[in-house]
Design an enzyme around this catalytic site. Structure first.
Site, PDB file in Angstrom:
ATOM      1  N   SER A  16      47.593  30.094  37.845  1.00 24.36           N
ATOM      2  CA  SER A  16      46.318  32.185  36.684  1.00 24.36           C
ATOM      3  C   SER A  16      47.802  32.166  36.089  1.00 24.36           C
ATOM      4  CB  SER A  16      45.949  32.980  37.882  1.00 24.36           C
ATOM      5  OG  SER A  16      45.425  32.245  38.330  1.00 24.36           O
TER       6      SER A  16
ATOM      7  N   HIS B 225      49.766  37.090  37.663  1.00 22.55           N
ATOM      8  CA  HIS B 225      48.571  37.577  36.752  1.00 22.55           C
ATOM      9  C   HIS B 225      49.197  38.096  35.543  1.00 22.55           C
ATOM     10  CE1 HIS B 225      44.268  36.569  38.577  1.00 22.55           C
ATOM     11  NE2 HIS B 225      45.154  35.843  38.604  1.00 22.55           N
TER      12      HIS B 225
END
Length: 253
Positions: free
Chosen positions: A129, A180
């Site tokens: 991610s 993230h």
């Protein structure tokens, strides 16, 4: 940029070999560590998972290996599907080596932030991610400072998806928020380096490659096929789409 026009999986691999290799790595590692009953699967998972305590003890490779491991099939498929959508344009624009540098660099920056900022000593994390959000960082940099590399329609698409992803980062449970956010920051920071001499994405480059490859005479081109290759590709993308939807439903409910 984000609509796939390849006629087959073979073409996708030819045009975007790095993206294809990353997806294969994701799925093969999931098979080994989570699905197949290999005795070394659990050991590989323990050896490669990001763990702040073990990293503090000198096992720095975990900052790298955790980028490719995933917590279950849906996790691996979701990140792989994101790569299929948003990776090809950048692989063409940056070239193979700059794309690898940006992708791995953003993933490492996200994991380093997780290591230094997470208060939990034994916090564990896996997944691509952070690296995927690094790709968003490069796109957002283009939207802000390299407008000649991305048109308005695609700018709106990437901004909308990025905002949705950012919101989901904070409301979904079990998300590595640091990976993230700092993966995105890493991609944004690396963008000036990797975008030097970059050209806008163009499907015509792939088409020229396809036309050059088809000049050679194929004696089997007139033979009838029971199932066209396009159908195989549509079935695959449809299957992946269903898996993604099921995964999102499972996360929400």
């Amino acid at each position: 940029m984000f609509i796939r026009t390849e006629r087959s999986i073979k073409e996708f691999i030819q045009f975007y070999p790095i993206i294809a290799a990353l997806i294969i790595i994701h799925l093969v590692l999931w098979l080994i560590t989570d699905f197949l009953p290999f005795p070394f699967g659990d050991q590989l998972d323990r050896w490669g998972t990001g763990n702040n305590f073990y990293i503090s003890q000198g096992e720095y490779w975990r900052l790298f290996t955790s980028i490719f491991l995933h917590a279950g099939l849906m996790h691996a498929v979701f990140n792989s599907f994101a790569l299929v959508l948003f990776g090809p344009a950048l692989e063409q624009m940056l070239g193979k080596y700059k794309f690898i540098f940006a992708y791995i660099g953003a993933g490492l920056i996200g994991n380093l932030a997780t290591y230094f900022l997470t208060p939990t000593v034994y916090y564990e994390y896996v997944g691509a991610s952070g690296a995927v959000y690094g790709l968003f960082g490069i796109y957002i940099y283009m939207v802000a400072f390299r407008k000649h590399l991305i048109d308005q329609a695609n700018s709106q698409i990437i901004m909308t998806i990025f905002i949705i992803g950012l919101v989901m980062t904070f409301i979904q449970p079990g998300i590595n928020i640091y990976a993230h956010i700092f993966g995105f920051i890493g991609g944004f920071a690396l963008a000036p380096l990797v975008l030097s001499n970059a050209q806008p994405f163009s499907p015509w480059r792939n088409r020229r490659y396809r036309d050059d490859d088809s000049i050679q005479f194929n004696p089997n081109r007139w033979k009838k096929r029971r199932i066209p290759k396009k159908v195989y590709a549509k079935i695959l993308w449809g299957f992946l789409g269903i898996l993604i939807i099921l995964g999102l439903i499972g996360r929400i409910f």
